[in-house]
Enzyme design. Sequence first.
Site, mmCIF file in Angstrom:
data_model
loop_
_atom_site.group_PDB
_atom_site.id
_atom_site.type_symbol
_atom_site.label_atom_id
_atom_site.label_comp_id
_atom_site.label_asym_id
_atom_site.label_seq_id
_atom_site.Cartn_x
_atom_site.Cartn_y
_atom_site.Cartn_z
ATOM 1 N N SER A 9 107.119 5.162 85.308
ATOM 2 C CA SER A 9 105.926 4.777 85.938
ATOM 3 C C SER A 9 104.785 5.292 85.271
ATOM 4 C CB SER A 9 105.989 5.010 87.153
ATOM 5 O OG SER A 9 104.494 4.872 87.753
ATOM 6 N N HIS A 10 103.432 4.342 85.230
ATOM 7 C CA HIS A 10 102.298 4.724 84.804
ATOM 8 C C HIS A 10 101.782 5.938 85.555
ATOM 9 C CE1 HIS A 10 102.672 0.855 82.856
ATOM 10 N NE2 HIS A 10 101.710 1.286 81.940
ATOM 11 N N SER A 11 102.004 6.130 86.718
ATOM 12 C CA SER A 11 101.727 7.443 87.699
ATOM 13 C C SER A 11 102.714 8.180 87.745
ATOM 14 C CB SER A 11 101.235 6.705 88.866
ATOM 15 O OG SER A 11 100.993 7.650 89.972
ATOM 16 N N SER A 70 104.518 -2.480 80.169
ATOM 17 C CA SER A 70 104.353 -1.483 79.025
ATOM 18 C C SER A 70 105.228 -0.436 79.228
ATOM 19 C CB SER A 70 102.903 -0.838 78.797
ATOM 20 O OG SER A 70 102.449 -0.495 79.940
#
Length: 223
Positions: A9-11, A70
């Site tokens: 995840s981006h987070s 991404s």
Amino acid sequence: MSVGIVLVSHSAKLAEGLAELAAQMAPDVTIVPAGGLSDGSIGTDYDEVVAATQRADSGDGVVLLYDLGSAQMTAELAVESLADPSAAIVADGPLVEGAIAAAVAAQAGQGSKAVAEAAASAGLPEDLAPAEAAADAAEIELELHNEVGLHARPAAVLVRTLSAFDAEVIVRLGDQEADGHSVLALMSLGARQGDRIRVRARGPQASAALEKAKELVDGNFGE
């Protein structure tokens, strides 16, 4: 051992929280979060995803899930860099629903391909049999007494248990039906404490599956 799961995840907070949630339903599965950049900012870290994939692999393979585009690229690059890229699969499915479905499938002892398929199909409409029960199907009615009803953890317990039987199982609440082998489908019924559900089974071990379902409900799913 079981198939490991990596949540890309981006987070960092999102990955960690989801890993914690999924672990509640699959206590024996290694679920590794790989979220955010090393400085704590939003993004995906290739090195962290590679390391997470290696940590998650106990010998039965790894399935990676991702949140945004991404993150998919990072996950795929990480898999390609492994000594044995065939040991890991990047699943194309919803992150939250997919993680839950994959975790339950892995807990049930399914292989990496089946775990990835469970993640990919999570959230899709269930293709259930017609509402009319087959002539050779058995059915029982059960009342839910546990506090949270047929939600996350109880649904996962039921699915893991039923997966051990050679039987097709359908759970019905009112006019709604759900596949007894799908955590998300069972949760979508919204069955609460005091509701009466009907469990229908068909197959060589239908009777045993129904007996076990009754045992779980009567025992409040071990709560």
